[in-house]
Design a protein around this motif. Structure first.
Motif, PDB file in Angstrom:
ATOM      1  N   ASN A  42       0.820  -1.214   0.000  1.00 60.42           N
ATOM      2  CA  ASN A  42       0.000   0.000   0.000  1.00 60.42           C
ATOM      3  C   ASN A  42       0.853   1.262   0.000  1.00 60.42           C
ATOM      4  OD1 ASN A  42      -2.467  -1.437  -0.011  1.00 60.42           O
ATOM      5  ND2 ASN A  42      -2.348  -1.715   2.207  1.00 60.42           N
ATOM      6  N   HIS A  43       1.948   1.201  -0.730  1.00 59.12           N
ATOM      7  CA  HIS A  43       2.777   2.382  -0.951  1.00 59.12           C
ATOM      8  C   HIS A  43       2.105   3.229  -2.029  1.00 59.12           C
ATOM      9  CE1 HIS A  43       3.978   0.195  -4.558  1.00 59.12           C
ATOM     10  NE2 HIS A  43       4.157  -0.862  -3.767  1.00 59.12           N
ATOM     11  N   SER A  44       2.705   4.365  -2.353  1.00 57.62           N
ATOM     12  CA  SER A  44       2.040   5.304  -3.254  1.00 57.62           C
ATOM     13  C   SER A  44       2.445   5.152  -4.715  1.00 57.62           C
ATOM     14  CB  SER A  44       2.300   6.741  -2.797  1.00 57.62           C
ATOM     15  OG  SER A  44       3.689   7.039  -2.809  1.00 57.62           O
ATOM     16  N   LEU A  45       3.216   4.111  -5.053  1.00 57.09           N
ATOM     17  CA  LEU A  45       3.570   3.881  -6.454  1.00 57.09           C
ATOM     18  C   LEU A  45       2.394   3.178  -7.134  1.00 57.09           C
ATOM     19  CD1 LEU A  45       6.218   4.497  -8.023  1.00 57.09           C
ATOM     20  CD2 LEU A  45       6.783   2.077  -7.789  1.00 57.09           C
ATOM     21  N   PRO A  46       1.798   3.775  -8.157  1.00 60.47           N
ATOM     22  CA  PRO A  46       0.595   3.190  -8.765  1.00 60.47           C
ATOM     23  C   PRO A  46       0.829   1.785  -9.323  1.00 60.47           C
ATOM     24  CG  PRO A  46       0.911   5.464  -9.495  1.00 60.47           C
ATOM     25  CD  PRO A  46       2.165   5.063  -8.779  1.00 60.47           C
ATOM     26  N   GLU A  47      -0.151   0.920  -9.133  1.00 62.40           N
ATOM     27  CA  GLU A  47      -0.062  -0.451  -9.632  1.00 62.40           C
ATOM     28  C   GLU A  47       0.129  -0.476 -11.150  1.00 62.40           C
ATOM     29  OE1 GLU A  47      -2.935  -4.433  -9.944  1.00 62.40           O
ATOM     30  OE2 GLU A  47      -3.394  -2.849  -8.497  1.00 62.40           O
ATOM     31  N   THR A  48      -0.574   0.402 -11.842  1.00 61.95           N
ATOM     32  CA  THR A  48      -0.463   0.415 -13.306  1.00 61.95           C
ATOM     33  C   THR A  48       0.938   0.812 -13.755  1.00 61.95           C
ATOM     34  OG1 THR A  48      -1.333   2.687 -13.317  1.00 61.95           O
ATOM     35  CG2 THR A  48      -2.908   0.895 -13.673  1.00 61.95           C
ATOM     36  N   LEU A  49       1.599   1.659 -12.972  1.00 64.63           N
ATOM     37  CA  LEU A  49       2.958   2.076 -13.324  1.00 64.63           C
ATOM     38  C   LEU A  49       3.917   0.888 -13.218  1.00 64.63           C
ATOM     39  CD1 LEU A  49       4.385   4.769 -14.131  1.00 64.63           C
ATOM     40  CD2 LEU A  49       5.142   4.912 -11.749  1.00 64.63           C
ATOM     41  N   LEU A  50       3.747   0.063 -12.194  1.00 66.62           N
ATOM     42  CA  LEU A  50       4.587  -1.124 -12.043  1.00 66.62           C
ATOM     43  C   LEU A  50       4.347  -2.106 -13.182  1.00 66.62           C
ATOM     44  CD1 LEU A  50       4.463  -1.879  -8.208  1.00 66.62           C
ATOM     45  CD2 LEU A  50       6.419  -1.117  -9.550  1.00 66.62           C
ATOM     46  N   GLU A  51       3.090  -2.293 -13.542  1.00 67.94           N
ATOM     47  CA  GLU A  51       2.772  -3.190 -14.648  1.00 67.94           C
ATOM     48  C   GLU A  51       3.415  -2.697 -15.936  1.00 67.94           C
ATOM     49  OE1 GLU A  51      -1.454  -3.142 -14.579  1.00 67.94           O
ATOM     50  OE2 GLU A  51      -1.622  -4.636 -12.968  1.00 67.94           O
ATOM     51  N   GLU A 150       9.526   8.585 -10.079  1.00 67.26           N
ATOM     52  CA  GLU A 150       8.487   8.096  -9.167  1.00 67.26           C
ATOM     53  C   GLU A 150       9.080   7.169  -8.107  1.00 67.26           C
ATOM     54  OE1 GLU A 150       4.695   8.492  -9.043  1.00 67.26           O
ATOM     55  OE2 GLU A 150       5.844  10.292  -9.516  1.00 67.26           O
ATOM     56  N   CYS A 151      10.036   6.346  -8.490  1.00 67.99           N
ATOM     57  CA  CYS A 151      10.684   5.469  -7.509  1.00 67.99           C
ATOM     58  C   CYS A 151      11.424   6.286  -6.452  1.00 67.99           C
ATOM     59  CB  CYS A 151      11.658   4.522  -8.206  1.00 67.99           C
ATOM     60  SG  CYS A 151      10.868   3.223  -9.168  1.00 67.99           S
ATOM     61  N   PHE A 152      12.059   7.383  -6.875  1.00 61.36           N
ATOM     62  CA  PHE A 152      12.751   8.213  -5.891  1.00 61.36           C
ATOM     63  C   PHE A 152      11.762   8.901  -4.961  1.00 61.36           C
ATOM     64  CE2 PHE A 152      14.835  12.387  -4.805  1.00 61.36           C
ATOM     65  CZ  PHE A 152      15.609  11.851  -3.780  1.00 61.36           C
ATOM     66  N   ARG A 153      10.621   9.306  -5.485  1.00 55.84           N
ATOM     67  CA  ARG A 153       9.605   9.929  -4.622  1.00 55.84           C
ATOM     68  C   ARG A 153       9.185   8.968  -3.512  1.00 55.84           C
ATOM     69  NH1 ARG A 153       4.483   9.322  -4.166  1.00 55.84           N
ATOM     70  NH2 ARG A 153       4.253   8.099  -6.092  1.00 55.84           N
ATOM     71  N   VAL A 154       8.894   7.726  -3.882  1.00 59.65           N
ATOM     72  CA  VAL A 154       8.480   6.734  -2.890  1.00 59.65           C
ATOM     73  C   VAL A 154       9.655   6.371  -1.977  1.00 59.65           C
ATOM     74  CG1 VAL A 154       7.616   4.384  -2.571  1.00 59.65           C
ATOM     75  CG2 VAL A 154       6.674   5.835  -4.380  1.00 59.65           C
ATOM     76  N   GLY A 155      10.838   6.224  -2.559  1.00 62.87           N
ATOM     77  CA  GLY A 155      12.011   5.929  -1.748  1.00 62.87           C
ATOM     78  C   GLY A 155      12.304   7.035  -0.743  1.00 62.87           C
ATOM     79  N   GLY A 156      12.052   8.275  -1.140  1.00 59.96           N
ATOM     80  CA  GLY A 156      12.250   9.389  -0.225  1.00 59.96           C
ATOM     81  C   GLY A 156      11.334   9.307   0.985  1.00 59.96           C
ATOM     82  N   GLU A 157      10.108   8.857   0.762  1.00 59.62           N
ATOM     83  CA  GLU A 157       9.176   8.678   1.885  1.00 59.62           C
ATOM     84  C   GLU A 157       9.687   7.607   2.842  1.00 59.62           C
ATOM     85  OE1 GLU A 157       5.056   9.819  -0.569  1.00 59.62           O
ATOM     86  OE2 GLU A 157       5.547   7.732  -0.128  1.00 59.62           O
TER      87      GLU A 157
END
Length: 320
Positions: A42-51, A150-157
Motif C-alpha cells: 500500500n505504498h504510493s507507487l501506482p499499480e499500473t505504473l509497475l505493470e 516516481e521510484c525516488f519519490r516513494v524511496g524518499g518517503e
C-alpha cells in the motif's frame, strides 16, 4: 527449526496523523533490525505504473542483441549505466582497495547468466545514461525517466520513515543526503538455463551479496527468485515469495554503516524471470558516518567515515 519471516508493513498510514506515521516508522525500523528486509504494501507507487515498467522491461530484453548493444555498459567499473550482456558483470561480495586482477579472474570462473540495463538521472554528468536509439523502442526512454523519478519519490518517503523510526529530530536527515541524481534503476532479465547448471555451480544467476546503496527497492515478477539469509540460521536462505505490487525493501551497506550495524541485510537472487531493483544512493560527496542516535558511550561508532564515492570504488572495481 524456526525460520525467519520477512515482515510486512502497510505504508498506507504514512500519510495519516503523526501517531500513525510513528507506528509505520517503528514497524519499518523493527524489520530492518530483525531481518534487514521488509515487504512494503500500500505504498504510493501506482499499480499500473509497475505493470507498465515490467512490460517495457520485457520489450527491451526481447530486442535483438544488436539493438541492445547500441547502449553498451561503458568499459570498466567507473560508469554503471547501459546494457550489460550475459557474462559481462560478476556480482560478488568481494571488496578491494585496488584492482585485484587475480581475484577478479577467480570470481569469473563461474559466470553470471543474466542481462541488465542500468539507468540513472540525466542530471548526473559523472554517470551519463546510455540510451538506446529512440526509434529502437519508441516511448522507452520517456517512460523510464518518469519511472525513475516516481521510484525516488516513494524511496524518499521510506528514508523519512527510517529517520523517524531512528528518533532523529529531522525526518529529512537521510533524505537530505540523497538528491536523487546518484540513484540507479536496474532492469534485470534472467534467461532460462538448465537447473543442473546452477546446482553443479557451472553457472550462477546472482550470487550472495549485499547492495552498495542506502536502501534498495525491489520489484519482482510472479516468478520470484530473491532469497534472504535467515538470521535465525546463518548460511540458510529463505525465499522472498512475490507479493503482488509489494516493494521488497532491503538495507544496503551504507545504511548499515550509518546505523552502526543496527540495520543489516544480505541477499542472493537465483524459468525466465524479470526483476527491477531501484537503488537509493547518497550523493557522491556525502559522508557516511554513524547517526547520532545509533551510538552510545558503550556502543561507539564501528566504522570510520567514508564518502559514497570512495565506498563505491571499493565495491565496483571488483564487479566489471
Amino acid at each position: 527449526m524456526a525460520q525467519t519471516i520477512i515482515p510486512v508493513v502497510d505504508f498506507a498510514s504514512w500519510s495519516s496523523d503523526q501517531s500513525q506515521r510513528q507506528r509505520v516508522a517503528q514497524d519499518i525500523v523493527a524489520a530492518c533490525k530483525q531481518v534487514g528486509f521488509v515487504y512494503i504494501v500500500n505504498h504510493s507507487l501506482p499499480e499500473t505504473l509497475l505493470e507498465d515498467a515490467f512490460c517495457w522491461s520485457r520489450q527491451f530484453f526481447d530486442l535483438p542483441e544488436t539493438e541492445k548493444r547500441k547502449a553498451p555498459h561503458p568499459e570498466g567499473w567507473a560508469v554503471h549505466r547501459g546494457y550489460s550482456w550475459p557474462g559481462l558483470e560478476k556480482v560478488s561480495q568481494a571488496m578491494s582497495e585496488q584492482n585485484d586482477q587475480e581475484r577478479v579472474g577467480q570470481l569469473r570462473e563461474i559466470p553470471d547468466v543474466k542481462e541488465s540495463y542500468d539507468i540513472g538521472s540525466d542530471e548526473n554528468p559523472s554517470q551519463p545514461n546510455q540510451w538506446i536509439p529512440k526509434d529502437a523502442l519508441p516511448g522507452f526512454q520517456s517512460f523510464m525517466t518518469r519511472f525513475y523519478g516516481e521510484c525516488f519519490r516513494v524511496g524518499g518517503e521510506i528514508l523519512q520513515a527510517l529517520a523517524v523510526g531512528l528518533d532523529l529530530e529531522d525526518e529529512n536527515y537521510l533524505l537530505k543526503k540523497h538528491s536523487g541524481h546518484n540513484n540507479q534503476l536496474r532492469l534485470l532479465h534472467y534467461p532460462p538455463i538448465p537447473a543442473e547448471a546452477l546446482e553443479t555451480e557451472q553457472m550462477a544467476r546472482c550470487p550472495a551479496h549485499t547492495d552498495w546503496s542506502s536502501i534498495t527497492l525491489l520489484f519482482q515478477d510472479d516468478c520470484g527468485g530473491l532469497e534472504v539469509e535467515d538470521v535465525a540460521c546463518p548460511g540458510r536462505f529463505i525465499p522472498a515469495t512475490p507479493v503482488k505490487n509489494a516493494i521488497v525493501m532491503n538495507v544496503g551497506d551504507l545504511l548499515q554503516r550509518w546505523s552502526n550495524d543496527r540495520f543489516a541485510g544480505e541477499q542472493r537472487m537465483t524459468r525466465r524471470r524479470f526483476s527491477i531493483p531501484y537503488f537509493l544512493a547518497p550523493d557522491p560527496d556525502s559522508v557516511i558516518e554513524c547517526i547520532p542516535s545509533c551510538r552510545t558511550a558503550t556502543d561507539p561508532a564501528k566504522y570510520e567515515p567514508i564518502t559514497q564515492s570512495d565506498y563505491n570504488q571499493v565495491r565496483a572495481s571488483m564487479q566489471y
